[in-house]
Design a protein around this motif. Structure first.
Motif, PDB file in Angstrom:
ATOM      1  N   ALA A   1      -5.808  -3.886  14.688  1.00 58.43           N
ATOM      2  CA  ALA A   1      -5.725  -1.717  15.635  1.00 58.43           C
ATOM      3  C   ALA A   1      -7.237  -2.001  14.919  1.00 58.43           C
ATOM      4  O   ALA A   1      -8.508  -2.535  13.787  1.00 58.43           O
ATOM      5  CB  ALA A   1      -5.268  -1.106  15.144  1.00 58.43           C
ATOM      6  N   SER A   2      -7.850  -1.590  15.736  1.00 57.53           N
ATOM      7  CA  SER A   2      -9.864  -0.925  15.015  1.00 57.53           C
ATOM      8  C   SER A   2      -9.443   0.088  14.249  1.00 57.53           C
ATOM      9  O   SER A   2      -8.740   0.854  14.329  1.00 57.53           O
ATOM     10  CB  SER A   2     -10.565  -0.852  16.767  1.00 57.53           C
ATOM     11  OG  SER A   2     -11.161  -1.916  17.260  1.00 57.53           O
TER      12      SER A   2
ATOM     13  N   PHE B   1     -14.171  -0.956   9.642  1.00 57.20           N
ATOM     14  CA  PHE B   1     -13.106  -1.237   9.444  1.00 57.20           C
ATOM     15  C   PHE B   1     -12.362  -1.580  10.531  1.00 57.20           C
ATOM     16  O   PHE B   1     -12.312  -0.526  11.602  1.00 57.20           O
ATOM     17  CB  PHE B   1     -12.235   0.065   8.576  1.00 57.20           C
ATOM     18  CG  PHE B   1     -12.691  -0.547   6.888  1.00 57.20           C
ATOM     19  CD1 PHE B   1     -12.119  -1.448   6.049  1.00 57.20           C
ATOM     20  CD2 PHE B   1     -13.909   0.796   6.422  1.00 57.20           C
ATOM     21  CE1 PHE B   1     -12.806  -0.872   4.389  1.00 57.20           C
ATOM     22  CE2 PHE B   1     -14.073   0.591   5.051  1.00 57.20           C
ATOM     23  CZ  PHE B   1     -14.179  -0.510   4.286  1.00 57.20           C
ATOM     24  N   TRP B   2     -11.474  -3.042  10.239  1.00 58.95           N
ATOM     25  CA  TRP B   2     -10.242  -3.297  10.759  1.00 58.95           C
ATOM     26  C   TRP B   2      -8.866  -3.573  10.229  1.00 58.95           C
ATOM     27  O   TRP B   2      -8.656  -4.295   9.463  1.00 58.95           O
ATOM     28  CB  TRP B   2     -10.224  -3.702  12.065  1.00 58.95           C
ATOM     29  CG  TRP B   2     -10.718  -5.587  11.181  1.00 58.95           C
ATOM     30  CD1 TRP B   2      -9.701  -6.978  10.738  1.00 58.95           C
ATOM     31  CD2 TRP B   2     -12.421  -6.144  10.332  1.00 58.95           C
ATOM     32  NE1 TRP B   2     -10.384  -7.572  10.402  1.00 58.95           N
ATOM     33  CE2 TRP B   2     -11.993  -7.733   9.876  1.00 58.95           C
ATOM     34  CE3 TRP B   2     -13.965  -5.260  10.032  1.00 58.95           C
ATOM     35  CZ2 TRP B   2     -12.885  -7.868   9.334  1.00 58.95           C
ATOM     36  CZ3 TRP B   2     -14.226  -5.516   9.372  1.00 58.95           C
ATOM     37  CH2 TRP B   2     -13.716  -7.210   9.398  1.00 58.95           C
ATOM     38  N   GLN B   3      -7.802  -3.807  11.040  1.00 57.80           N
ATOM     39  CA  GLN B   3      -6.570  -3.654  10.491  1.00 57.80           C
ATOM     40  C   GLN B   3      -6.250  -4.677  11.107  1.00 57.80           C
ATOM     41  O   GLN B   3      -5.579  -5.112  12.881  1.00 57.80           O
ATOM     42  CB  GLN B   3      -5.111  -2.410  10.713  1.00 57.80           C
ATOM     43  CG  GLN B   3      -3.981  -3.054  10.725  1.00 57.80           C
ATOM     44  CD  GLN B   3      -2.879  -1.568  10.964  1.00 57.80           C
ATOM     45  OE1 GLN B   3      -3.259  -0.515  10.667  1.00 57.80           O
ATOM     46  NE2 GLN B   3      -2.329  -1.829  12.477  1.00 57.80           N
ATOM     47  N   LYS B   4      -5.082  -5.983  10.594  1.00 52.43           N
ATOM     48  CA  LYS B   4      -4.755  -7.046  11.348  1.00 52.43           C
ATOM     49  C   LYS B   4      -3.128  -6.833  10.760  1.00 52.43           C
ATOM     50  O   LYS B   4      -2.782  -7.534  11.668  1.00 52.43           O
ATOM     51  CB  LYS B   4      -5.300  -8.286  10.554  1.00 52.43           C
ATOM     52  CG  LYS B   4      -6.523  -8.802  10.477  1.00 52.43           C
ATOM     53  CD  LYS B   4      -6.937 -10.010   9.786  1.00 52.43           C
ATOM     54  CE  LYS B   4      -8.393 -10.843   9.910  1.00 52.43           C
ATOM     55  NZ  LYS B   4      -8.542 -11.565   8.694  1.00 52.43           N
TER      56      LYS B   4
ATOM     57  N   ILE C   1      -5.868  -4.479   5.773  1.00 53.34           N
ATOM     58  CA  ILE C   1      -7.073  -4.065   6.079  1.00 53.34           C
ATOM     59  C   ILE C   1      -8.260  -4.775   5.662  1.00 53.34           C
ATOM     60  O   ILE C   1      -7.905  -4.522   4.570  1.00 53.34           O
ATOM     61  CB  ILE C   1      -7.328  -2.374   5.983  1.00 53.34           C
ATOM     62  CG1 ILE C   1      -5.693  -1.699   6.743  1.00 53.34           C
ATOM     63  CG2 ILE C   1      -7.873  -1.937   6.800  1.00 53.34           C
ATOM     64  CD1 ILE C   1      -5.340  -0.218   5.905  1.00 53.34           C
ATOM     65  N   GLU C   2      -9.032  -4.999   6.277  1.00 51.09           N
ATOM     66  CA  GLU C   2      -9.828  -5.540   5.587  1.00 51.09           C
ATOM     67  C   GLU C   2     -11.701  -4.652   6.039  1.00 51.09           C
ATOM     68  O   GLU C   2     -11.564  -4.204   7.651  1.00 51.09           O
ATOM     69  CB  GLU C   2      -9.928  -6.776   6.262  1.00 51.09           C
ATOM     70  CG  GLU C   2      -9.396  -7.659   5.559  1.00 51.09           C
ATOM     71  CD  GLU C   2      -9.638  -9.200   5.929  1.00 51.09           C
ATOM     72  OE1 GLU C   2     -10.600  -9.777   6.832  1.00 51.09           O
ATOM     73  OE2 GLU C   2      -8.939  -9.942   5.467  1.00 51.09           O
ATOM     74  N   GLY C   3     -12.294  -5.380   5.809  1.00 49.26           N
ATOM     75  CA  GLY C   3     -13.938  -4.677   6.645  1.00 49.26           C
ATOM     76  C   GLY C   3     -14.611  -4.714   5.911  1.00 49.26           C
ATOM     77  O   GLY C   3     -15.159  -5.306   5.472  1.00 49.26           O
TER      78      GLY C   3
ATOM     79  N   LYS D   1     -10.519  -5.229   0.994  1.00 45.96           N
ATOM     80  CA  LYS D   1      -9.597  -5.785   1.237  1.00 45.96           C
ATOM     81  C   LYS D   1      -8.615  -4.675   1.056  1.00 45.96           C
ATOM     82  O   LYS D   1      -8.741  -4.705  -0.259  1.00 45.96           O
ATOM     83  CB  LYS D   1      -9.379  -7.645   0.848  1.00 45.96           C
ATOM     84  CG  LYS D   1      -9.937  -7.877   1.317  1.00 45.96           C
ATOM     85  CD  LYS D   1      -9.560  -9.692   1.188  1.00 45.96           C
ATOM     86  CE  LYS D   1     -10.050 -10.188   1.961  1.00 45.96           C
ATOM     87  NZ  LYS D   1     -10.009 -11.819   1.751  1.00 45.96           N
ATOM     88  N   PHE D   2      -6.882  -4.332   1.523  1.00 45.91           N
ATOM     89  CA  PHE D   2      -6.127  -3.644   1.302  1.00 45.91           C
ATOM     90  C   PHE D   2      -5.271  -4.283   1.704  1.00 45.91           C
ATOM     91  O   PHE D   2      -5.253  -4.829   3.098  1.00 45.91           O
ATOM     92  CB  PHE D   2      -6.301  -2.107   2.131  1.00 45.91           C
ATOM     93  CG  PHE D   2      -7.409  -1.267   1.232  1.00 45.91           C
ATOM     94  CD1 PHE D   2      -6.862  -0.462   0.730  1.00 45.91           C
ATOM     95  CD2 PHE D   2      -8.924  -0.990   1.776  1.00 45.91           C
ATOM     96  CE1 PHE D   2      -7.654   0.883   0.304  1.00 45.91           C
ATOM     97  CE2 PHE D   2      -9.510  -0.486   1.632  1.00 45.91           C
ATOM     98  CZ  PHE D   2      -9.532   0.415   0.388  1.00 45.91           C
TER      99      PHE D   2
END
Length: 249
Positions: free
Chosen positions: A111-112, A103-106, A77-79, A34-35
């Motif tokens: 966004a992928s 990873f993907w962005q919430k 951002i998570e992944g 997680k970022f």
């Protein structure tokens, strides 16, 4: 790239990967990343005329073009990263070297993400060898519209401390801070995609340029997911809208 505890995907959503091929089945490591922090995003346009079309680098460039101003926004951002390992000593300790990841962005928008994490510092520390230090660079490129439209790219430097599981020869968790930049923030809606610019000293809107990104990050070992992957190659589920950008087609 020398990757830390990263988990990246290389397959279609919901598919199973090949289980670890070693005999007997080794300890497999799956981590959740997680970022979370801040970046910038375009402020919603007013009633002025805007250009409708693709985002990113097709928008107005230079001063005074068709763009919007950027403002502070949340970043999330998570992944996952994962890898098969024989043992701590089979390849020195650098079992984090080359991993798979997704990873993907919430936030600030869905966004992928292509790219991932690459760790240059990954050391067991502490008097009893139960602590850990890590530092590296994460590079994430945003893709929307089912992965067909490329947007901005984050370049983030991360560092942190964590816990090491000496019994099982693996990192338990690491957390710390990250900071870096986004090469081009945007404003994105169902009908509008515009570069998000900044003001110069004469109050002219400059429609291009890098922006900031910073916050906290963590990576944690996933016990249940690691067992499933070791046995059948099944990876954790990701949101249905995520396209696995690191997949080799």
């Amino acid at each position: 790239m020398k990757k830390l505890i990263a988990l990246a995907a290389v397959c279609a959503i919901g598919a199973a990967y090949a289980a670890c091929s070693y005999d007997p089945i080794p300890a497999t490591s799956v981590y959740k990343w997680k970022f979370t922090g801040k970046t910038t995003y375009g402020v919603k346009p007013g009633k002025t005329k805007v250009v409708v079309g693709l985002c990113g680098y097709t928008g107005g460039q230079g001063g005074g073009g068709n763009c919007v101003v950027r403002a502070p926004a949340s970043l999330k951002i998570e992944g996952y990263t994962w890898y098969c390992e024989k043992s701590c000593g089979s390849d020195a300790f650098e079992q984090f070297a080359e991993t798979d990841e997704v990873f993907w962005q919430k936030k600030p928008f869905k966004a992928s993400l292509a790219g991932g994490v690459a760790t240059d510092v990954s050391n067991i520390i502490g008097k009893k060898a139960k602590q850990f230090e890590a530092a590296g660079t994460a590079t994430f490129t945003e893709f929307i519209n089912a992965g067909s439209t490329e947007e901005g790219t984050y370049t983030l430097t991360y560092a942190g401390l964590g816990k090491y599981d000496q019994k099982n020869d693996r990192v338990k968790s690491v957390s710390g801070n990250f900071a870096g930049f986004l090469d081009q923030p945007h404003y994105i809606s169902a009908s509008e995609c515009l570069n998000a610019g900044f003001w110069d000293c004469d109050n002219n809107l400059i429609c291009e340029g890098t922006s900031v990104a910073y916050g906290k990050w963590c990576a944690k070992f996933q016990k249940s997911a690691s067992k499933k992957f070791a046995r059948s190659g099944t990876l954790p589920k990701v949101p249905s809208w995520v396209k696995w950008m690191n997949r080799a087609e």
